[in-house]
Design an enzyme around this catalytic site. Sequence first.
Site, PDB file in Angstrom:
ATOM      1  N   GLN A  50       0.607  -1.161   0.033  1.00 31.85           N
ATOM      2  CA  GLN A  50      -0.031   0.160  -0.082  1.00 31.85           C
ATOM      3  C   GLN A  50       0.939   1.176  -0.041  1.00 31.85           C
ATOM      4  O   GLN A  50       0.563   2.270  -0.804  1.00 31.85           O
ATOM      5  CB  GLN A  50      -0.900  -0.159   1.345  1.00 31.85           C
ATOM      6  CG  GLN A  50      -1.885  -1.143   1.190  1.00 31.85           C
ATOM      7  CD  GLN A  50      -3.013  -0.820   2.523  1.00 31.85           C
ATOM      8  OE1 GLN A  50      -2.534  -0.289   3.295  1.00 31.85           O
ATOM      9  NE2 GLN A  50      -3.819  -1.889   2.688  1.00 31.85           N
ATOM     10  N   GLU A 121       6.421   8.366   6.315  1.00 33.52           N
ATOM     11  CA  GLU A 121       6.246   7.261   7.100  1.00 33.52           C
ATOM     12  C   GLU A 121       7.106   7.135   8.269  1.00 33.52           C
ATOM     13  O   GLU A 121       8.367   7.798   8.576  1.00 33.52           O
ATOM     14  CB  GLU A 121       6.113   6.077   6.148  1.00 33.52           C
ATOM     15  CG  GLU A 121       5.176   6.134   5.351  1.00 33.52           C
ATOM     16  CD  GLU A 121       5.215   5.064   4.181  1.00 33.52           C
ATOM     17  OE1 GLU A 121       4.113   4.883   3.562  1.00 33.52           O
ATOM     18  OE2 GLU A 121       5.867   3.896   4.326  1.00 33.52           O
ATOM     19  N   ARG A 288       8.884   0.589  13.100  1.00 34.23           N
ATOM     20  CA  ARG A 288       8.040  -0.414  13.164  1.00 34.23           C
ATOM     21  C   ARG A 288       8.202  -1.368  14.514  1.00 34.23           C
ATOM     22  O   ARG A 288       7.097  -2.002  14.910  1.00 34.23           O
ATOM     23  CB  ARG A 288       7.971  -1.394  12.113  1.00 34.23           C
ATOM     24  CG  ARG A 288       7.344  -0.332  10.811  1.00 34.23           C
ATOM     25  CD  ARG A 288       7.169  -1.206   9.473  1.00 34.23           C
ATOM     26  NE  ARG A 288       6.328  -0.482   8.396  1.00 34.23           N
ATOM     27  CZ  ARG A 288       6.226  -0.886   7.236  1.00 34.23           C
ATOM     28  NH1 ARG A 288       6.906  -2.055   6.887  1.00 34.23           N
ATOM     29  NH2 ARG A 288       5.667  -0.254   6.467  1.00 34.23           N
ATOM     30  N   ARG A 384      13.561  -3.091   8.929  1.00 37.14           N
ATOM     31  CA  ARG A 384      13.284  -2.586   7.624  1.00 37.14           C
ATOM     32  C   ARG A 384      12.652  -1.058   7.973  1.00 37.14           C
ATOM     33  O   ARG A 384      11.726  -1.234   8.606  1.00 37.14           O
ATOM     34  CB  ARG A 384      12.549  -3.319   6.676  1.00 37.14           C
ATOM     35  CG  ARG A 384      12.205  -2.607   5.389  1.00 37.14           C
ATOM     36  CD  ARG A 384      11.440  -3.659   4.352  1.00 37.14           C
ATOM     37  NE  ARG A 384       9.898  -3.704   4.967  1.00 37.14           N
ATOM     38  CZ  ARG A 384       9.327  -3.044   4.446  1.00 37.14           C
ATOM     39  NH1 ARG A 384       9.190  -1.782   3.767  1.00 37.14           N
ATOM     40  NH2 ARG A 384       7.861  -3.364   5.094  1.00 37.14           N
TER      41      ARG A 384
END
Length: 534
Positions: A50, A121, A288, A384
């Site tokens: 996405q 992000e 993350r 990552r």
Amino acid sequence: MEPAANYQSDVLVIGSGAAGLTTALQLADHHSVIIVSKGPLTEGSTYYAQGGIAAVFDESDSIESHVEDTLIAGAGLCERETVEFTTRNAREALQWLIDEGVGFDQVESKADSPTYHLNQEGGHSHRRILHAADATGKAVQTTLQSKVLAHPNIKVLERFNAVDLITGRRLQREPGCYGAYLWNRKLERVETAAARFVVLATGGSSKVYQYTSNPDIASGDGIAMAWRAGCSVTNMEFNQFHPTCLYHPNAQSFLLTEALRGEGAVLRRPDGSRFMDSFHEAAELAPRDVVARAIDYEMKRLGADCMYLDISHQTEAFLRHHFPTIFEKCLSLGIDMSKQPIPVVPAAHYTCGGITTNLNAETDLPRLYAVGEVAYTGLHGANRMASNSLLECLVFARAAAQHILEQSHETPVVDHLPAWDDSQVSDSDEEVVIQHNWHELRLFMWDYVGIVRTTKRLERALHRIQLLQQEIHDYYSNFKVSNNLLELRNLVQVAELIVHSALARKESRGLHYTLDYPDLDPNAKPTKLVPQHL
């Protein structure tokens, strides 16, 4: 003399996502290429991506900043040379995609050249994410796919499983990869494919976990085949769990892009209170691994089934424009994200380790390359950073193709390969054995080798893996292959590599968090495993 191969080409590309299709297109004007796709051509992780692709397009941004952000997210284990190589080649790779016809979102501008809308992000210090709404992967996949299907030098084999690589050891020739055995699912037989070069682009192995954002095909096939062929693997303990997958019984594997948090979405407990500012100074924009661990911690502490992602401060018009896929999906499940928070849980998402390669995407085995999520290049380190994955696919696919073109005149073809021998096996009447082992593996990997680990849990997992391996070996030796059997064989192999790598790391770093070794090791290095038969 061995019989002629069923298929023959200059280059055999196993995998049909961004990495495989890019490699094929870069080579096809000069070489014949066969692409092997395990399912339909669209059915891969690329199609479902996405967020977008990271590259420096903003004048206020810099390659140096992209490098530093990536190194920080990788928690000290990235290889700087690889990070610099990737970020330096990012814009050219993205421009190639644009030239191929991928329509990234733009903003109105008086400039002569297009001005792209850039998202921000987690882990990025600037807006540098090119995207096509919230379906970037779909735009990339469908564009490249149309080019591949129109190219006269590319042949696509859909619904073929790669079974094993055919190596010099098997042929009693000099070391190298000479092709692969392929299971033709339509004809239900194993066939041979000979090639001067073989490129593995099979994606990751997150299907080894019970909960994953990945499509069903992400079963670690390339990693397992390369290991059996004698290639080393690196950093298999680092499996990224995406913090925010939609939690709903009718929405398994549906990802909620990091770009939602980039646009101000916040994480809340069931009582509505926020919690990320207690875990990291960047709160919802933390890397993350931090966000996934925080959600996991709060769920376990409260005994809650999920946490909640809230972007209701944005208007419906804004959400429909920037996140149309997500908005419609949520609405179909009775969730209006402009008025209420979205229930979320972490899920296995990305394999940061893989087959060890260099900057040309070469593996330890001559004539064999690995590109994309299947490979360990050194870009991601222990975690990552968002939107570096498709970038890695593009940059290293182009590097592999360039190296293959340079080596072509020195590499002869071997078109006669040993046929697959299934004369001693029979059809199985015990498919339930595969199904049982399949579910058991994914469950104990989630429970014992998940977001939070301990040495005891890892040892329990390894013991179960070894028992499963013996059962699967006996089954594989006596019965004809099937899709489920081939995937289970590969997943169990990958599970063993993950656990051995995790046991070898006596610290907590990035995506590997163990209660027994909570501190950082100042002398930490990548975890490299080498097959004993090398």
